[in-house]
Design an enzyme around this catalytic site. Structure first.
Site: not given
Length: 139
Positions: A20, A129
């Site tokens: 996480h 990008a």
């Protein structure tokens, strides 16, 4: 052989070991990658594989709770930026979980990549990008 979408062993292992809030960066062919961060270089030629294809595959295998994007991406490469935002919205719709979108300057983005578990380099040649994905939990 795996039968899910992702068959690259390095990327598959990376995703399987994320905890996480761990971060991974998916980048274009030109983003500098810090020496101490794992480099998974998928680039074969200009545009191969593309940034958005790589994002789609990684999203299909991982739970993301947030992303970090360079502010310049939206203005310099709006088509790719908008496509990324669409992909994130679709992923959020599929999972029922929101994906926070945070913008920083490109310079701050480059610094932030040093916190990534790995940088996945694509063959994309579209300016800015790049995205940092922040791992969520599936429960």
């Amino acid at each position: 052989m795996k039968k899910s979408t992702l068959i690259n062993s390095e990327v598959s292992r990376l995703i399987a070991t994320l905890g996480h809030t761990d971060e991974i960066t998916i980048c274009d062919a030109g983003l500098p990658i810090p020496d101490h961060v794992q480099r998974i270089d998928l680039a074969l030629a200009h545009g191969i594989p593309g940034f958005l294809d790589t994002v789609r595959v990684i999203l299909s295998e991982s739970q993301i709770e947030g992303v970090i994007i360079a502010e310049e991406f939206a203005t310099v490469s709006p088509v790719h930026h908008d496509a990324l935002i669409t992909e994130l919205a679709q992923e959020s719709g599929l999972t029922g979980k929101p994906i926070a979108i945070n913008y920083v300057s490109h310079e701050d983005f480059k610094v932030r990549t040093s916190q990534s578990r790995a940088v996945v380099r694509t063959g994309e040649c579209t300016p800015y990008a790049n995205v940092i994905l922040q791992a969520g939990v599936v429960f």
